[in-house]
Scaffold this active site. Structure first.
Site, short mmCIF file in Angstrom:
data_model
loop_
_atom_site.label_atom_id
_atom_site.label_comp_id
_atom_site.label_asym_id
_atom_site.label_seq_id
_atom_site.Cartn_x
_atom_site.Cartn_y
_atom_site.Cartn_z
N HIS A 1 24.06 30.10 12.56
CA HIS A 1 22.66 30.44 12.37
C HIS A 1 22.07 30.91 13.68
CE1 HIS A 1 21.38 26.72 14.38
NE2 HIS A 1 22.25 26.07 13.64
N GLU A 78 24.94 20.50 8.52
CA GLU A 78 25.41 19.85 9.74
C GLU A 78 25.44 18.34 9.54
OE1 GLU A 78 23.91 21.52 13.48
OE2 GLU A 78 22.95 23.04 12.23
#
Length: 96
Positions: A1, A78
């Site tokens: 990202h 995550e």
């Protein structure tokens, strides 16, 4: 990202911190999309975190030809950093 303010400030960000891309991160995502716009993807997958979805959307938006399917998979999120989420990385290392 792409970059978030947590990245810029060197703060821990796991799945508890759903930070959006900052201005630089949005630009990075746009550059990534432009770099791969002529690639053929059957699928663009991301985690369920906003920063990952925004990056995937930037890539999806500029695809040429038939747009690939989009898939959001929480399994790609995550890890949960627990009490050190949001903490300065140096301080987090000392804590652990």
């Amino acid at each position: 990202h792409g970059q978030t303010e947590y990245n810029r400030l060197n703060l821990m960000q796991g799945r508890r911190v759903d930070a959006p891309l900052n201005e630089n991160g949005a630009r990075q995502a746009e550059l990534l999309g432009n770099a791969v716009r002529d690639q053929t993807f059957a699928l663009i997958a991301s985690s369920s975190l906003l920063r990952a979805k925004q990056t995937a959307e930037a890539v999806h938006r500029v695809q040429r030809g038939k747009p690939p399917a989009r898939l959001v998979l929480p399994e790609l999120d995550e890890i949960d950093f627990g009490e050190v989420d949001g903490m300065d990385v140096s301080r987090a290392r000392a804590t652990l």
